[in-house]
Scaffold this motif. Structure first.
Motif, short mmCIF file in Angstrom:
data_model
loop_
_atom_site.label_atom_id
_atom_site.label_comp_id
_atom_site.label_asym_id
_atom_site.label_seq_id
_atom_site.Cartn_x
_atom_site.Cartn_y
_atom_site.Cartn_z
N TRP A 9 -11.01 -16.71 29.44
CA TRP A 9 -12.11 -16.54 30.38
C TRP A 9 -11.73 -17.03 31.77
N TRP A 10 -10.99 -18.14 31.83
CA TRP A 10 -10.58 -18.67 33.12
C TRP A 10 -9.64 -17.69 33.84
N ARG A 11 -8.66 -17.15 33.11
CA ARG A 11 -7.75 -16.19 33.72
C ARG A 11 -8.49 -14.93 34.17
N ILE A 12 -9.44 -14.46 33.34
CA ILE A 12 -10.22 -13.28 33.70
C ILE A 12 -11.02 -13.54 34.97
N LEU A 13 -11.64 -14.72 35.05
CA LEU A 13 -12.46 -15.05 36.22
C LEU A 13 -11.63 -15.13 37.49
N ILE A 14 -10.51 -15.85 37.43
CA ILE A 14 -9.68 -16.02 38.61
C ILE A 14 -9.06 -14.70 39.04
N ALA A 15 -8.46 -13.97 38.08
CA ALA A 15 -7.82 -12.71 38.41
C ALA A 15 -8.84 -11.66 38.86
N GLY A 16 -9.97 -11.59 38.16
CA GLY A 16 -10.97 -10.59 38.50
C GLY A 16 -11.57 -10.81 39.88
N THR A 17 -11.90 -12.06 40.18
CA THR A 17 -12.47 -12.37 41.49
C THR A 17 -11.45 -12.09 42.60
N GLY A 18 -10.21 -12.54 42.38
CA GLY A 18 -9.18 -12.34 43.39
C GLY A 18 -8.86 -10.88 43.65
N ASP A 19 -8.71 -10.10 42.56
CA ASP A 19 -8.35 -8.69 42.73
C ASP A 19 -9.50 -7.88 43.29
N LEU A 20 -10.72 -8.24 42.95
CA LEU A 20 -11.87 -7.52 43.50
C LEU A 20 -11.96 -7.73 45.00
N LEU A 21 -11.73 -8.96 45.43
CA LEU A 21 -11.80 -9.25 46.86
C LEU A 21 -10.60 -8.68 47.61
N ARG A 22 -9.44 -8.71 46.95
CA ARG A 22 -8.21 -8.30 47.63
C ARG A 22 -8.01 -6.79 47.61
N HIS A 23 -8.31 -6.15 46.49
CA HIS A 23 -7.98 -4.73 46.32
C HIS A 23 -9.20 -3.82 46.19
N GLY A 24 -10.38 -4.39 46.03
CA GLY A 24 -11.57 -3.56 45.88
C GLY A 24 -11.48 -2.67 44.66
N PRO A 25 -11.85 -1.39 44.76
CA PRO A 25 -11.85 -0.50 43.60
C PRO A 25 -10.50 0.11 43.25
N ARG A 26 -9.43 -0.31 43.92
CA ARG A 26 -8.09 0.25 43.64
C ARG A 26 -7.53 -0.42 42.39
N LEU A 27 -7.98 0.08 41.22
CA LEU A 27 -7.67 -0.58 39.96
C LEU A 27 -6.18 -0.59 39.64
N GLN A 28 -5.43 0.34 40.17
CA GLN A 28 -4.00 0.38 39.89
C GLN A 28 -3.29 -0.87 40.40
N ARG A 29 -3.93 -1.61 41.29
CA ARG A 29 -3.34 -2.84 41.82
C ARG A 29 -3.88 -4.10 41.12
N TRP A 30 -4.84 -3.93 40.25
CA TRP A 30 -5.42 -5.09 39.57
C TRP A 30 -4.45 -5.62 38.51
N ARG A 31 -4.50 -6.93 38.31
CA ARG A 31 -3.69 -7.57 37.28
C ARG A 31 -4.31 -7.34 35.90
N PRO A 32 -3.51 -7.49 34.84
CA PRO A 32 -4.02 -7.24 33.49
C PRO A 32 -5.26 -8.05 33.13
N ASP A 33 -5.31 -9.33 33.50
CA ASP A 33 -6.49 -10.15 33.18
C ASP A 33 -7.73 -9.65 33.90
N ALA A 34 -7.56 -9.21 35.14
CA ALA A 34 -8.69 -8.66 35.88
C ALA A 34 -9.20 -7.38 35.24
N LEU A 35 -8.28 -6.54 34.80
CA LEU A 35 -8.66 -5.30 34.13
C LEU A 35 -9.38 -5.59 32.82
#
Length: 220
Positions: A9-35
């Protein structure tokens, strides 16, 4: 589930928040935990929608012991089929929206008594091509939002109604369930490393037959 998988859950939260702010809807750039977090959100939607629309109807029509017994037996066949035909090579972090919605729809079916939530979601994940440990891990993670939401909703009903909440027994029951639940998660994930789901299939069939016998005998 929240405590046992806290690192996830911690990895999902950190990666998801960071990738959403950094990359927006460009999912191809999201990390596995964020996905993975995104797939859990998508997989939760069917249960939320089905629960809001059909919960009262399900509780009114499907609570009879005979119906529960039949569902125990029939869904055992689905579990066996999924376990036999399931794949063994996909990565849950790269599941995709359609597979997560498919597994989420299976979770929604668990509102019908006799359909195991974990059994339904693990079986759907097996049909979608995931090995047993990965399917079980995703199933447990997927349970957290729905069970937490339902618990908060029911708890609010209890507090706003006329029932007396016995805080002592409630706390003892919650803590007991938490420790036993953690042990069960650990045991099941280890079990599925080398074993199939067949023991649960036979257990469900046996239980369903017992319940049908009790109904026939007038006990239930």
């Amino acid at each position: 589930v929240l405590g046992y998988f806290w690192r996830d859950w911690w990895r999902i939260l950190i990666a998801g928040t960071g990738d959403l702010l950094r990359h927006g809807p460009r999912l191809q750039r999201w990390r596995p935990d964020a996905l993975l977090g995104l797939w859990l959100v998508a997989g939760t939607l069917p249960a939320v929608v089905f629960g809001l629309l059909a919960q009262d109807a399900v509780e009114a029509r499907f609570r009879e012991p005979a119906v529960v017994a039949v569902m125990l037996i029939l869904f055992s066949l689905v579990i066996e089929a999924g376990d036999r035909l399931g794949g063994a090579g996909r990565d849950v972090e790269r599941m995709g929206v359609w597979r997560s919605l498919f597994i989420g729809a299976a979770q929604a079916l668990a509102l019908i008594p006799g359909v195991s939530r974990s059994g339904a979601t693990i079986t759907a994940a097996r049909f979608a091509g995931y090995d047993r440990p990965s399917a079980a891990r995703f199933s447990f993670l997927l349970s957290a939002p729905v069970i937490l939401g339902a618990g908060v909703f029911r708890f609010a009903d209890a507090l706003s109604g006329q029932e007396t909440v016995l805080w002592g027994p409630l706390l003892v029951g919650a803590l007991t369930a938490a420790f036993v639940g953690a042990a069960v998660i650990r045991g099941l994930l280890g079990f599925l490393q080398t074993r199939t789901l067949r023991v649960f299939v036979w257990y469900r069939i046996a239980l369903g037959l017992v319940v049908l016998g009790a109904v026939a005998a007038g006990i239930l």
